[in-house]
Design a protein around this motif. Structure first.
Motif, mmCIF file in Angstrom:
data_model
loop_
_atom_site.group_PDB
_atom_site.id
_atom_site.type_symbol
_atom_site.label_atom_id
_atom_site.label_comp_id
_atom_site.label_asym_id
_atom_site.label_seq_id
_atom_site.Cartn_x
_atom_site.Cartn_y
_atom_site.Cartn_z
ATOM 1 N N ALA A 20 32.919 18.280 61.575
ATOM 2 C CA ALA A 20 32.673 17.185 62.511
ATOM 3 C C ALA A 20 32.769 15.843 61.797
ATOM 4 O O ALA A 20 32.158 15.653 60.736
ATOM 5 N N LEU A 21 33.532 14.941 62.378
ATOM 6 C CA LEU A 21 33.651 13.572 61.884
ATOM 7 C C LEU A 21 33.036 12.641 62.920
ATOM 8 O O LEU A 21 33.519 12.562 64.055
ATOM 9 N N VAL A 22 31.974 11.955 62.549
ATOM 10 C CA VAL A 22 31.288 11.043 63.460
ATOM 11 C C VAL A 22 31.697 9.616 63.108
ATOM 12 O O VAL A 22 31.402 9.126 62.011
ATOM 13 N N LEU A 23 32.386 8.959 64.027
ATOM 14 C CA LEU A 23 32.880 7.604 63.796
ATOM 15 C C LEU A 23 31.770 6.611 64.126
ATOM 16 O O LEU A 23 31.420 6.410 65.286
ATOM 17 N N ALA A 24 31.210 5.998 63.091
ATOM 18 C CA ALA A 24 30.024 5.162 63.271
ATOM 19 C C ALA A 24 30.187 3.792 62.615
ATOM 20 O O ALA A 24 29.222 3.191 62.166
ATOM 21 N N GLY A 25 31.416 3.293 62.590
ATOM 22 C CA GLY A 25 31.668 2.037 61.896
ATOM 23 C C GLY A 25 31.690 0.808 62.769
ATOM 24 O O GLY A 25 31.819 -0.311 62.275
ATOM 25 N N GLY A 26 31.554 0.974 64.094
ATOM 26 C CA GLY A 26 31.711 -0.159 64.998
ATOM 27 C C GLY A 26 30.471 -1.017 65.116
ATOM 28 O O GLY A 26 29.343 -0.535 64.983
ATOM 29 N N ARG A 27 30.695 -2.290 65.411
ATOM 30 C CA ARG A 27 29.580 -3.211 65.581
ATOM 31 C C ARG A 27 28.907 -3.045 66.934
ATOM 32 O O ARG A 27 27.689 -3.043 67.037
ATOM 33 N N GLY A 28 29.698 -2.931 68.002
ATOM 34 C CA GLY A 28 29.136 -2.954 69.345
ATOM 35 C C GLY A 28 28.925 -4.386 69.788
ATOM 36 O O GLY A 28 27.803 -4.820 70.047
ATOM 37 N N THR A 29 30.010 -5.150 69.872
ATOM 38 C CA THR A 29 29.914 -6.593 70.121
ATOM 39 C C THR A 29 29.290 -6.922 71.470
ATOM 40 O O THR A 29 28.698 -7.993 71.633
ATOM 41 N N ARG A 30 29.396 -6.016 72.452
ATOM 42 C CA ARG A 30 28.846 -6.312 73.779
ATOM 43 C C ARG A 30 27.312 -6.291 73.798
ATOM 44 O O ARG A 30 26.697 -6.725 74.773
ATOM 45 N N CYS A 59 25.473 18.335 67.015
ATOM 46 C CA CYS A 59 26.138 19.170 66.006
ATOM 47 C C CYS A 59 25.203 20.261 65.489
ATOM 48 O O CYS A 59 25.565 21.453 65.465
ATOM 49 N N ILE A 60 24.023 19.872 65.062
ATOM 50 C CA ILE A 60 23.075 20.838 64.487
ATOM 51 C C ILE A 60 22.704 21.905 65.513
ATOM 52 O O ILE A 60 22.713 23.106 65.228
ATOM 53 N N ASN A 61 22.381 21.475 66.733
ATOM 54 C CA ASN A 61 21.979 22.424 67.765
ATOM 55 C C ASN A 61 23.123 23.334 68.198
ATOM 56 O O ASN A 61 22.889 24.449 68.672
ATOM 57 N N SER A 62 24.358 22.869 68.040
ATOM 58 C CA SER A 62 25.531 23.666 68.415
ATOM 59 C C SER A 62 25.948 24.646 67.327
ATOM 60 O O SER A 62 26.780 25.523 67.568
ATOM 61 N N GLY A 63 25.411 24.478 66.118
ATOM 62 C CA GLY A 63 25.773 25.362 65.018
ATOM 63 C C GLY A 63 26.813 24.785 64.074
ATOM 64 O O GLY A 63 27.320 25.496 63.207
ATOM 65 N N ILE A 64 27.127 23.498 64.208
ATOM 66 C CA ILE A 64 28.056 22.843 63.289
ATOM 67 C C ILE A 64 27.246 22.235 62.146
ATOM 68 O O ILE A 64 26.396 21.365 62.387
ATOM 69 N N ARG A 65 27.515 22.636 60.928
ATOM 70 C CA ARG A 65 26.690 22.229 59.801
ATOM 71 C C ARG A 65 27.507 21.541 58.710
ATOM 72 O O ARG A 65 27.001 21.374 57.600
ATOM 73 N N GLN A 66 28.748 21.166 59.004
ATOM 74 C CA GLN A 66 29.553 20.376 58.078
ATOM 75 C C GLN A 66 29.936 19.087 58.808
ATOM 76 O O GLN A 66 30.772 19.102 59.712
ATOM 77 N N ILE A 67 29.295 17.998 58.418
ATOM 78 C CA ILE A 67 29.383 16.760 59.190
ATOM 79 C C ILE A 67 29.579 15.589 58.234
ATOM 80 O O ILE A 67 28.889 15.495 57.205
ATOM 81 N N ALA A 68 30.501 14.716 58.567
ATOM 82 C CA ALA A 68 30.676 13.470 57.829
ATOM 83 C C ALA A 68 30.516 12.306 58.791
ATOM 84 O O ALA A 68 31.023 12.347 59.918
ATOM 85 N N VAL A 69 29.800 11.275 58.356
ATOM 86 C CA VAL A 69 29.587 10.075 59.161
ATOM 87 C C VAL A 69 30.356 8.933 58.508
ATOM 88 O O VAL A 69 30.086 8.565 57.361
ATOM 89 N N LEU A 70 31.320 8.381 59.232
ATOM 90 C CA LEU A 70 32.164 7.309 58.712
ATOM 91 C C LEU A 70 31.567 5.970 59.116
ATOM 92 O O LEU A 70 31.373 5.703 60.304
ATOM 93 N N THR A 71 31.265 5.136 58.117
ATOM 94 C CA THR A 71 30.603 3.868 58.382
ATOM 95 C C THR A 71 31.462 2.703 57.909
ATOM 96 O O THR A 71 32.339 2.859 57.059
ATOM 97 N N GLN A 72 31.163 1.519 58.444
ATOM 98 C CA GLN A 72 31.845 0.314 57.970
ATOM 99 C C GLN A 72 30.998 -0.933 58.205
ATOM 100 O O GLN A 72 30.433 -1.483 57.270
ATOM 101 N N TYR A 73 30.836 -1.373 59.457
ATOM 102 C CA TYR A 73 30.160 -2.642 59.752
ATOM 103 C C TYR A 73 28.666 -2.571 59.448
ATOM 104 O O TYR A 73 27.962 -1.699 59.949
ATOM 105 N N LYS A 74 28.169 -3.475 58.621
ATOM 106 C CA LYS A 74 26.740 -3.634 58.315
ATOM 107 C C LYS A 74 26.009 -2.298 58.366
ATOM 108 O O LYS A 74 25.130 -2.063 59.199
ATOM 109 N N ALA A 75 26.359 -1.442 57.445
ATOM 110 C CA ALA A 75 25.958 -0.033 57.502
ATOM 111 C C ALA A 75 24.655 0.282 56.779
ATOM 112 O O ALA A 75 24.252 1.445 56.751
ATOM 113 N N HIS A 76 23.986 -0.697 56.190
ATOM 114 C CA HIS A 76 22.834 -0.384 55.345
ATOM 115 C C HIS A 76 21.753 0.376 56.118
ATOM 116 O O HIS A 76 21.263 1.424 55.654
#
Length: 429
Positions: A20-30, A59-76
């Motif tokens: 699973a690749l979780v795309l989490a790099g967006g700001r959400g300008t709206r 993911c966890i509840n579905s049984g997927i246990r290999q997950i990467a979270v892709l970050t970019q904007y102000k990700a701290h």
């Protein structure tokens, strides 16, 4: 669709071989000033959670246990949250939630240019895991979905790509990426925000809206991303470029009906129709409405369902506290959700959601309001239909929600009457 006991393949092995690749790099300008300091997936939601917790929990509840979270904007904040709350899997048995921050890994040395480019820049890392299937998820939506049912549908159709879709009224589909399908739900077209959306053949008043959730056979994904990277005209986005091109090139792109995999959250509309719960809380109004809904007697989103828990990390705090009980000063909350660490000291809270460590001081009234963590509401305040940002100190006597002109001058007020207040705005008073 087959019952799980009748499937002609090992679903458990399928989930173990899915990445699973979780795309989490967006700001959400709206979301305006709410995302000045952190990405939309890191935004607090529901009293104790963050938006990113929903796709990760699915993911966890579905049984997927290999997950990467892709970050970019102000990700701290997002990185900190995942490190502290999502490190419980065991790497020894190839289970993990990894953080893949934008690293400018290619010779061109550019940040992610789009959702597809974000995955393309990490192809080497993905290949090293050798998955059979890749599940691409948006990290900024609130919903519950059993991805194992989505994977089962993908395999049953012998698909190259499967897109999870919402059934929406035709008039609402103009704001989505819309897929046209044939009678077997095979996708024949993919159009971003069409003026005349194609209808579902069996439901002429509805269209399929893409949820930004895709299942790929790994070889198909790699080939598609490499081709997209070579196209100088591409915006390198899944919805705008990669998926439409795959629809043209392949006859094995299918729509998956979200209703078939949604978990225990079905909404009944005024017209009597039932629809599964999915929210893009990407505007101030939508964010307010989704949080306030949780204060109702029967919320559309069930967060109390122990069979499909939403996991998170939170600092340990004492229980919420209510003090003073005289006729002119009573600490109380009605039809509200209050998180750990909250103190209602002689104030009144109605139909509101308070995140952790919020204090409401004496003689104040908070109604129909969402208060983010670590905010302090001074004495004699009246706050109606507001979103109060994190770390706000509301000055004594502030009145919001009664005079539109005053609210517009001092803060941000939406057309539907929701007033957004942040710490930066308060400093300018």
């Amino acid at each position: 669709m087959h019952s799980f006991n009748e499937l002609p393949y090992d679903l458990h092995h399928t989930m173990r071989s899915t990445f699973a690749l979780v795309l989490a790099g967006g700001r959400g300008t709206r979301l305006l000033q709410l995302t000045d300091d952190e990405a939309k997936p890191a935004m607090p939601f529901g009293g104790k959670f963050r938006i990113i917790d929903f796709p990760l929990s699915n993911c966890i509840n579905s049984g997927i246990r290999q997950i990467a979270v892709l970050t970019q904007y102000k990700a701290h904040t997002l990185i900190q949250h995942i490190q502290r709350g999502w490190g419980f899997l065991r790497a020894e048995i190839n289970e993990f939630v990894e953080l893949w921050p934008a690293q400018q890994q290619l010779d061109t040395a550019v940040w992610y240019q789009g959702t597809a480019d974000a995955v393309y820049q990490n192809l080497q890392l993905m290949r090293s895991r050798m998955p059979q299937y890749v599940l691409v998820l948006a990290g900024d939506h609130v919903y519950k979905q059993d991805y194992s049912r989505l994977l089962a549908h993908h395999i049953e159709k012998a698909a190259d790509v499967t897109i999870s879709c919402l059934e929406v009224p035709l008039m609402d589909a103009v704001g989505f990426g819309v897929v046209g399908v044939d009678a077997a739900d095979r996708i024949t077209s993919f159009i971003e925000k069409p003026k005349n959306p194609p209808a579902i053949p069996s439901q002429p008043d509805c269209a399929f809206a893409s949820m930004g959730i895709y299942v790929f056979n790994t070889d198909v994904l790699i080939s598609a991303l490499e081709q997209d990277a070579r196209d100088s005209r591409s915006s390198h986005d899944f919805g705008k470029d990669v998926i439409p091109n795959l629809v043209v090139r392949s006859s094995k792109v299918f729509a998956h009906r979200f209703a078939d995999s949604c978990v225990h959250c079905v909404v009944q509309r005024e017209n009597g129709q039932m629809e599964p719960y999915w929210r893009d809380v990407g505007t101030v109004d939508a964010y307010w409405a989704a949080n306030i809904d949780l204060t109702t007697v029967t919320p559309e989103l069930d967060l109390y369902d122990a069979s499909w828990p939403i996991w998170t990390y939170q600092i340990q705090q004492p229980a919420a506290k209510f003090v003073f009980d005289s006729n002119d000063r009573r600490g109380m909350a009605v039809d509200s959700v209050l998180s750990a660490g909250c103190i209602v000291s002689g104030g009144i809270v109605r139909r509101s959601l308070l995140f952790s460590t919020v204090r409401v001081n004496s003689y104040s009234l908070v109604e129909d309001t969402v208060v983010l963590p670590s905010s302090d509401i001074g004495r004699h305040c009246i706050l109606k239909k507001c979103i109060i940002g994190s770390n706000c100190n509301i000055p004594e006597g502030l009145v919001v929600g009664q005079n539109t002109e005053d609210d517009v001058k001092r803060f941000y007020r939406t057309s539907s009457g929701i007033t957004l207040i942040t710490a930066k705005m308060l400093k300018k008073l």
